[in-house]
Design a protein around this motif. Structure first.
Motif, PDB file in Angstrom:
ATOM      1  N   LYS A  17      41.401  49.151  43.898  1.00 60.35           N
ATOM      2  CA  LYS A  17      40.403  48.219  44.426  1.00 60.35           C
ATOM      3  C   LYS A  17      40.976  47.553  45.674  1.00 60.35           C
ATOM      4  CE  LYS A  17      37.224  48.209  41.047  1.00 60.35           C
ATOM      5  NZ  LYS A  17      35.784  48.477  41.243  1.00 60.35           N
ATOM      6  N   SER A  18      40.293  47.745  46.787  1.00 62.11           N
ATOM      7  CA  SER A  18      40.800  47.133  48.015  1.00 62.11           C
ATOM      8  C   SER A  18      40.721  45.614  47.950  1.00 62.11           C
ATOM      9  CB  SER A  18      39.998  47.643  49.214  1.00 62.11           C
ATOM     10  OG  SER A  18      38.618  47.331  49.073  1.00 62.11           O
ATOM     11  N   ALA A  19      39.785  45.093  47.142  1.00 64.48           N
ATOM     12  CA  ALA A  19      39.707  43.636  46.999  1.00 64.48           C
ATOM     13  C   ALA A  19      40.873  43.096  46.199  1.00 64.48           C
ATOM     14  CB  ALA A  19      38.395  43.242  46.316  1.00 64.48           C
ATOM     15  N   SER A  29      42.528  39.915  47.664  1.00 60.76           N
ATOM     16  CA  SER A  29      41.825  39.400  48.830  1.00 60.76           C
ATOM     17  C   SER A  29      41.498  37.919  48.630  1.00 60.76           C
ATOM     18  CB  SER A  29      40.535  40.202  49.053  1.00 60.76           C
ATOM     19  OG  SER A  29      39.691  39.569  49.968  1.00 60.76           O
ATOM     20  N   ARG A  30      41.772  37.127  49.634  1.00 59.16           N
ATOM     21  CA  ARG A  30      41.454  35.704  49.564  1.00 59.16           C
ATOM     22  C   ARG A  30      39.946  35.484  49.574  1.00 59.16           C
ATOM     23  NH1 ARG A  30      44.846  31.504  50.777  1.00 59.16           N
ATOM     24  NH2 ARG A  30      46.280  32.954  51.816  1.00 59.16           N
ATOM     25  N   GLU A  31      39.207  36.400  50.166  1.00 59.80           N
ATOM     26  CA  GLU A  31      37.756  36.264  50.228  1.00 59.80           C
ATOM     27  C   GLU A  31      37.121  36.506  48.855  1.00 59.80           C
ATOM     28  OE1 GLU A  31      33.974  38.109  52.752  1.00 59.80           O
ATOM     29  OE2 GLU A  31      35.943  39.088  52.799  1.00 59.80           O
ATOM     30  N   VAL A  32      37.642  37.466  48.108  1.00 59.49           N
ATOM     31  CA  VAL A  32      37.069  37.809  46.810  1.00 59.49           C
ATOM     32  C   VAL A  32      37.617  36.916  45.708  1.00 59.49           C
ATOM     33  CG1 VAL A  32      36.679  39.665  45.158  1.00 59.49           C
ATOM     34  CG2 VAL A  32      36.791  40.181  47.600  1.00 59.49           C
ATOM     35  N   PHE A  33      38.894  36.609  45.772  1.00 60.37           N
ATOM     36  CA  PHE A  33      39.552  35.814  44.722  1.00 60.37           C
ATOM     37  C   PHE A  33      40.168  34.552  45.337  1.00 60.37           C
ATOM     38  CE2 PHE A  33      40.062  40.343  43.665  1.00 60.37           C
ATOM     39  CZ  PHE A  33      39.295  40.408  42.506  1.00 60.37           C
ATOM     40  N   PRO A  34      39.355  33.635  45.806  1.00 57.00           N
ATOM     41  CA  PRO A  34      39.927  32.449  46.463  1.00 57.00           C
ATOM     42  C   PRO A  34      40.724  31.575  45.503  1.00 57.00           C
ATOM     43  CG  PRO A  34      37.563  32.181  46.124  1.00 57.00           C
ATOM     44  CD  PRO A  34      37.882  33.596  45.788  1.00 57.00           C
ATOM     45  N   HIS A  35      40.328  31.527  44.219  1.00 53.31           N
ATOM     46  CA  HIS A  35      41.040  30.678  43.259  1.00 53.31           C
ATOM     47  C   HIS A  35      42.447  31.194  43.001  1.00 53.31           C
ATOM     48  CE1 HIS A  35      39.432  34.012  40.945  1.00 53.31           C
ATOM     49  NE2 HIS A  35      40.351  33.768  40.036  1.00 53.31           N
ATOM     50  N   ALA A  36      42.623  32.517  43.072  1.00 54.32           N
ATOM     51  CA  ALA A  36      43.947  33.086  42.819  1.00 54.32           C
ATOM     52  C   ALA A  36      44.912  32.859  43.974  1.00 54.32           C
ATOM     53  CB  ALA A  36      43.831  34.587  42.546  1.00 54.32           C
ATOM     54  N   ARG A  37      44.389  32.545  45.154  1.00 57.66           N
ATOM     55  CA  ARG A  37      45.228  32.358  46.334  1.00 57.66           C
ATOM     56  C   ARG A  37      45.281  30.899  46.752  1.00 57.66           C
ATOM     57  NH1 ARG A  37      45.825  37.069  49.465  1.00 57.66           N
ATOM     58  NH2 ARG A  37      47.085  35.722  50.796  1.00 57.66           N
ATOM     59  N   ARG A  38      45.045  29.975  45.816  1.00 57.26           N
ATOM     60  CA  ARG A  38      45.165  28.560  46.149  1.00 57.26           C
ATOM     61  C   ARG A  38      46.607  28.245  46.524  1.00 57.26           C
ATOM     62  NH1 ARG A  38      40.737  26.221  47.480  1.00 57.26           N
ATOM     63  NH2 ARG A  38      41.408  24.196  46.685  1.00 57.26           N
ATOM     64  N   SER A  39      46.771  27.205  47.320  1.00 59.27           N
ATOM     65  CA  SER A  39      48.108  26.895  47.835  1.00 59.27           C
ATOM     66  C   SER A  39      49.085  26.530  46.728  1.00 59.27           C
ATOM     67  CB  SER A  39      48.011  25.757  48.853  1.00 59.27           C
ATOM     68  OG  SER A  39      47.500  24.580  48.226  1.00 59.27           O
ATOM     69  N   TRP A  40      48.586  25.935  45.626  1.00 60.89           N
ATOM     70  CA  TRP A  40      49.487  25.500  44.561  1.00 60.89           C
ATOM     71  C   TRP A  40      49.782  26.599  43.548  1.00 60.89           C
ATOM     72  CZ3 TRP A  40      47.290  25.912  39.776  1.00 60.89           C
ATOM     73  CH2 TRP A  40      45.892  25.935  39.716  1.00 60.89           C
ATOM     74  N   ARG A  48      47.949  38.367  38.725  1.00 62.34           N
ATOM     75  CA  ARG A  48      47.553  38.105  37.334  1.00 62.34           C
ATOM     76  C   ARG A  48      46.219  37.367  37.293  1.00 62.34           C
ATOM     77  NH1 ARG A  48      48.348  33.701  33.816  1.00 62.34           N
ATOM     78  NH2 ARG A  48      49.626  32.618  35.369  1.00 62.34           N
ATOM     79  N   LEU A  49      46.073  36.302  38.065  1.00 60.85           N
ATOM     80  CA  LEU A  49      44.838  35.536  38.051  1.00 60.85           C
ATOM     81  C   LEU A  49      43.663  36.362  38.584  1.00 60.85           C
ATOM     82  CD1 LEU A  49      45.974  31.982  39.220  1.00 60.85           C
ATOM     83  CD2 LEU A  49      45.850  32.936  36.925  1.00 60.85           C
ATOM     84  N   ALA A  50      43.897  37.150  39.610  1.00 67.63           N
ATOM     85  CA  ALA A  50      42.822  37.999  40.143  1.00 67.63           C
ATOM     86  C   ALA A  50      42.393  39.041  39.113  1.00 67.63           C
ATOM     87  CB  ALA A  50      43.278  38.669  41.434  1.00 67.63           C
ATOM     88  N   SER A  51      43.345  39.568  38.353  1.00 67.58           N
ATOM     89  CA  SER A  51      42.993  40.570  37.342  1.00 67.58           C
ATOM     90  C   SER A  51      42.132  39.952  36.244  1.00 67.58           C
ATOM     91  CB  SER A  51      44.256  41.174  36.735  1.00 67.58           C
ATOM     92  OG  SER A  51      44.924  40.254  35.881  1.00 67.58           O
ATOM     93  N   TYR A  52      42.416  38.700  35.859  1.00 65.56           N
ATOM     94  CA  TYR A  52      41.580  38.045  34.846  1.00 65.56           C
ATOM     95  C   TYR A  52      40.124  37.967  35.318  1.00 65.56           C
ATOM     96  CZ  TYR A  52      45.955  36.449  32.662  1.00 65.56           C
ATOM     97  OH  TYR A  52      47.179  36.389  32.046  1.00 65.56           O
ATOM     98  N   THR A  53      39.922  37.621  36.592  1.00 72.32           N
ATOM     99  CA  THR A  53      38.568  37.551  37.127  1.00 72.32           C
ATOM    100  C   THR A  53      37.924  38.929  37.177  1.00 72.32           C
ATOM    101  OG1 THR A  53      39.197  35.648  38.482  1.00 72.32           O
ATOM    102  CG2 THR A  53      37.184  36.806  39.099  1.00 72.32           C
TER     103      THR A  53
END
Length: 625
Positions: A17-19, A29-40, A48-53
């Protein structure tokens, strides 16, 4: 020429998956999974977080939305018919079985059937088993179990959190979304055989323009550390904190009651109710919030600056700033779906099957479009009537409907484009993919409900068809058995920490017994048990246990055995002939059949002769007359 990084991990099956995996950096991708790429969020947790989504989207028929954001196209016509959700539900239900039973080894010996006296260990095991089952009923453990295991099967991980509720007087059980779970693993390598000494549960709260509340990050931290001196809440400053407690002189720090200071090692030890030896370790709880604006770019959930934190206060007034919970363990249990290859994280049951689901969804989409042309065929008309044509020579569009009449000129003809062969091929392709899905997931068609049991050659053939699923469920039970045993140990320890008067004695091992998942012929099992117990090749205890596994409504094995024996008078007579002991027979039947050793004295009523003698005595009523 640079080379892109090649990553093989628990989530590598999603790299296509390119996303999920940027072609250059293999990161979501920050566009598809913005919560997984939060600064904190630490970088090692992005995938891991992107895979859950991703897994949740497939299970909720929302994979088309990810495809739409990823490809910047309209994917709303994509058909998703719930195959991932069906697989998750099937694996979860078969892994758990029909019912789950909390069992303490040795509890069945609390009521011996041979007339002997039960050991204190057996009595204590039966007592703990009964109390844990009562706690599970009060906490709706079966519901929590279903909720947690569905997350584990779908996403690869789930987390339980225990806390002591003083108002209810029992430990409370919560299921935490694994996306909120951030363990502080050694060197952030994700490889540890032991549970980490520090974990976080963190999530964001949105800003509220009406109240002027800013967006915040809330973090709960549980960490093990050396026992320190006593602290108290202080709410007099700009924010509530905990400060050391001192003696009347204002210099000598106070210790928590029961703690012992060792001047040689300069440590404080504490004897917990569940340990035989004092411990120098305790668990600290911190519950704090940060404004997102105060979190710097070089900080993550593990390295937040406490200078900008606002500590929350518990209902009893205790400030949750490194609060000593007086426990020597972290009351959290992480349950992986599979045996962790890296020491901690599990793998989703959907992970190796996502490309199959994509193929199924693509075939279903094509079938849906092909069925439209089959139900409303494309017509070709040769030499139609030109009366309806426009002045510019454009032909009149004809709508196909029942009873339609088409006028054609001389030599005209009409024909339809038949797309049914293509539709049949697409349906065959769907069946082929479903067969591959059943094979790769190790879930036979009979377990997925896609086979007609009336067409099976025999019940034995159906039983054999479950063969590929047995090693799958065994491998899933293996990482769970120890986790649930630990959970019930923690429940016992929390009751003791609360000093509950009903919980005495040592902490015992507990097992969660999984129910059977196969369809069972109850009549055949009953005949097998009856024959085995009658012929003496099977004990009554084993027979009743087999009936429980077959689905008979037996709540307590020991109590059921007592009921059975209390009605077996022929067996009791044989026991009396063999032993000559009425005590053994009474214990077997559960009744007292021995007479009292000292019968009461019989008092006889007075006779007429005794009355005459009484009247003739001096001073009697007869002499006075």
């Amino acid at each position: 020429m640079g080379l892109a990084r090649f990553i093989v991990d628990r989530w590598g099956a999603l790299n296509y998956k390119s996303a999920f995996a940027d072609p250059a950096y293999k990161q979501p991708s920050r566009e598809v999974f913005p919560h997984a790429r939060r600064s904190w969020v630490p970088e090692e947790d992005w995938r891991r977080l992107a895979s859950y989504t991703m897994f949740a989207a497939y299970a909720h028929n929302q994979a088309w939305e990810i495809a739409s954001i990823q490809d910047h196209t309209d994917a709303s016509a994509r058909r998703e018919f719930g195959d991932p959700a069906m697989l998750v539900a099937s694996i979860t239900s078969h892994m758990l079985g029909r019912q789950q039973t909390i069992t303490v080894p040795g509890a069945e010996d609390a009521e011996p059937s041979d007339g002997t006296t039960a050991t204190p260990e057996a009595v204590h095991a039966a007592d703990v088993q009964e109390k844990l089952r009562a706690w599970a009923k009060a906490e709706q453990f079966t519901l929590r179990l279903q909720q947690a295991e569905r997350k584990a099967v779908r996403e690869g991980d789930t987390v339980y959190l225990l806390g002591l509720d003083a108002a209810k007087g029992r430990p409370r059980l919560s299921v935490i979304d694994p996306g909120f779970y951030f363990p502080d693993l050694p060197d952030n390598a994700g490889d540890s055989a032991d549970y980490p000494d520090r974990i976080h549960f963190a999530w964001e709260t949105d800003a509220d323009p009406l109240t002027g509340t800013k967006a915040k990050l809330r973090r709960l931290t549980y960490e093990l550390g050396p026992i320190g001196t006593r602290t108290v809440s202080d709410s007099n400053g700009p924010r509530p904190v905990r400060v050391p407690a001192y003696d009347m002189d204002g210099i000598t720090p106070l210790m928590t009651g029961g703690d012992v200071y060792n001047p040689e090692a300069e440590t404080i030890s504490r004897l917990y109710p569940w340990n035989d030896e004092p411990s120098t370790i305790t668990c600290y709880l911190t519950d704090a919030e940060w404004d997102l604006d105060d979190i710097k770019a070089d900080q993550d959930v593990h390295t937040l600056d406490y200078r900008f934190a606002t500590f929350l206060t518990r209902s009893d007034g205790e400030v949750l700033d490194h609060l000593d919970l007086q426990l020597d363990f972290i009351p959290a249990i992480h349950v992986p779906n599979t045996i962790p290859e890296d020491g901690h994280w599990g793998e989703s049951s959907l992970s190796p099957l996502l490309q199959l689901f994509d193929e199924l969804q693509g075939t279903d989409t094509d079938s849906s479009q092909a069925s439209a042309t089959t139900g409303a065929p494309i017509l070709g008309i040769v030499n139609p009537d030109t009366k309806g044509a426009s002045r510019r020579g454009e032909q009149k569009k004809i709508r196909v409907q029942p009873g339609m009449v088409v006028e054609m000129a001389q030599g005209g003809n009409i024909f339809a484009v038949d797309t049914s062969p293509q539709l049949a091929e697409l349906r065959n392709k769907t069946e082929e993919l479903q067969t591959r899905l059943s094979l790769n997931s190790r879930m036979p068609a009979v377990a997925l409900g896609s086979i007609d049991p009336t067409k099976a050659p025999s019940g034995f053939a159906i039983d054999l068809s479950y063969g590929p699923m047995e090693p799958l469920l065994d491998s899933m039970h293996l990482p769970r058995d120890g986790k649930y045993s630990l959970l019930f140990k923690m429940v016992q320890r929390l009751y003791k920490a609360f000093q509950h008067p009903d919980w005495t004695g040592p902490v015992v091992d507990v097992q969660l017994m999984w129910g059977t998942y196969k369809p069972t012929d109850k009549a055949a099992v009953l005949e097998q048990v009856s024959t085995g117990v009658r012929d003496g090749v099977m004990s009554l205890e084993t027979g009743v246990r087999l009936l429980v596994e077959a689905g008979y409504p037996i709540d307590d094995i020991g109590e059921e055995i007592t009921r059975i024996q209390s009605r077996q008078f022929a067996a009791a007579r044989d026991l009396a002939d063999a032993t000559g002991s009425t005590d053994a027979v009474g214990d077997y039947l559960g009744i007292n059949i021995n007479p009292d050793p000292q019968p009461p004295t019989v008092v006889l009523p007075p006779t007429e002769q005794a009355d005459d003698q009484e009247e003739q005595q001096p001073g009697g009523s007869g002499g006075n007359e």
